[in-house]
Design an enzyme around this catalytic site. Structure first.
Site, mmCIF file in Angstrom:
data_model
loop_
_atom_site.group_PDB
_atom_site.id
_atom_site.type_symbol
_atom_site.label_atom_id
_atom_site.label_comp_id
_atom_site.label_asym_id
_atom_site.label_seq_id
_atom_site.Cartn_x
_atom_site.Cartn_y
_atom_site.Cartn_z
ATOM 1 N N LEU A 1 8.879 -8.497 8.283
ATOM 2 C CA LEU A 1 10.182 -7.865 8.512
ATOM 3 C C LEU A 1 10.583 -7.563 9.846
ATOM 4 C CD1 LEU A 1 9.575 -5.023 6.008
ATOM 5 C CD2 LEU A 1 11.419 -6.746 5.708
ATOM 6 N N ASN B 1 11.249 0.881 2.641
ATOM 7 C CA ASN B 1 10.316 1.740 2.580
ATOM 8 C C ASN B 1 9.381 1.359 3.849
ATOM 9 O OD1 ASN B 1 7.710 3.394 1.644
ATOM 10 N ND2 ASN B 1 7.021 1.180 1.643
ATOM 11 N N SER C 1 11.598 10.269 7.251
ATOM 12 C CA SER C 1 10.691 11.117 7.616
ATOM 13 C C SER C 1 11.443 12.399 7.842
ATOM 14 C CB SER C 1 9.740 10.465 8.560
ATOM 15 O OG SER C 1 8.902 11.566 9.239
ATOM 16 N N TYR D 1 8.413 7.337 17.601
ATOM 17 C CA TYR D 1 8.583 7.154 16.383
ATOM 18 C C TYR D 1 9.562 8.202 15.710
ATOM 19 C CZ TYR D 1 7.342 7.693 11.267
ATOM 20 O OH TYR D 1 7.348 7.980 9.930
ATOM 21 N N VAL E 1 0.887 -1.180 -0.103
ATOM 22 C CA VAL E 1 -0.037 -0.075 0.099
ATOM 23 C C VAL E 1 0.974 1.153 -0.024
ATOM 24 C CG1 VAL E 1 -1.938 -0.897 1.036
ATOM 25 C CG2 VAL E 1 -0.162 -0.016 2.508
#
EC number: 1.1.1.270
Length: 255
Positions: A66, A92, A146, A161, A16
């Site tokens: 993963l 990714n 990011s 995060y 996605v």
């Protein structure tokens, strides 16, 4: 992109969002793309769409968790057997869980570390070894990072995060330095987006879909295709050009 025609790319988290858009773009440019995810139903559908559209490349779905090193190693072994090895690795796959530093669950932190840091590191190591054993000197490793890997925003749910994405920033530069020490021309790049309209916020705020939807409604966000275009730009750079990091935000995004 002509020099990449017929060569093998691995795209993690290809079912996605950004991963699917990147996989499609690479197939459009004639690459053999191994797209992996925990569930391959959507990748199989995308592969059929690419084939029916007549794209010159191929998309090969591969089921891989993963967070499990054995599954990653098994995937690289299968790629070696079936396709010789990996020439381009697009790390990714990534996720965020709403786990603040003062009250977050250890399980959530560990999940983010496993996918955002450990899986990136393991895939990078295995991709490099694949290139090295075949004397591939022009490979490329691209980490989807990011803007949270460059600045800490005052939102407690993304602080851990953000720490994992700061790790990706450090890992990418460390990788670049080690590749230079190894006297190879393999390149390392990270691409750091701000808000991208994907399912990311819906997973972060899985208990509050209205809040997730509002994340993407406040401004005109980047699209997954914008990220795919950035990947193509990085891969298209002449071999003597090392693009270290692309930082990109929606024009309307403040921080």
């Amino acid at each position: 992109m002509e020099r990449w025609t017929g060569r093998v790319a691995l795209v993690t988290g290809a079912s996605v969002g950004i991963g699917a858009a990147v996989a499609r773009a690479l197939v459009q440019h004639g690459m053999k793309v191994v797209g992996c995810a925990r569930s391959v139903d959507k990748i199989e559908k995308l592969a059929a769409e690419c084939q029916s559209a007549g794209y010159p490349g191929t998309l090969i779905p591969y089921k891989c968790d993963l967070s499990n090193e054995e599954e990653i190693l098994s995937m690289f072994s299968a790629i070696k057997t079936l396709h010789q090895g990996v020439d381009v690795c697009i790390n990714n796959a990534g996720l965020a869980r709403p786990e603040p530093l003062l009250s977050g669950r250890t399980e959530g932190w560990r999940t983010m570390i496993d996918v955002n840091v450990m899986a990136v590191s393991i895939c990078t190591r295995e991709a490099y070894q694949s290139m090295k054993e075949r004397n591939i000197d022009d490979g490329h490793i691209i980490n989807i990072n990011s803007m949270n890997g460059h600045s800490v925003v005052p939102q407690s749910v993304v602080h851990f995060y953000s720490a994992t994405k700061y790790a990706v920033t450090a890992l990418t530069e460390g990788l670049r330095q080690e590749l230079r020490e190894a006297r190879t021309h393999i390149r390392a790049t990270c691409i750091s987006p701000g808000l991208v309209e994907t399912g990311f916020a819906f997973k972060l705020h899985d208990n509050d879909p209205e809040r997730a939807a509002a994340t993407y409604e406040s401004i005109r966000c980047l699209k997954a295709e914008d990220m795919a275009n950035a990947v193509i730009y990085v891969l298209s750079a002449p071999p003597h050009v090392q693009i270290g990091d692309i930082q990109m935000r929606p024009t309307e995004q403040v921080s």
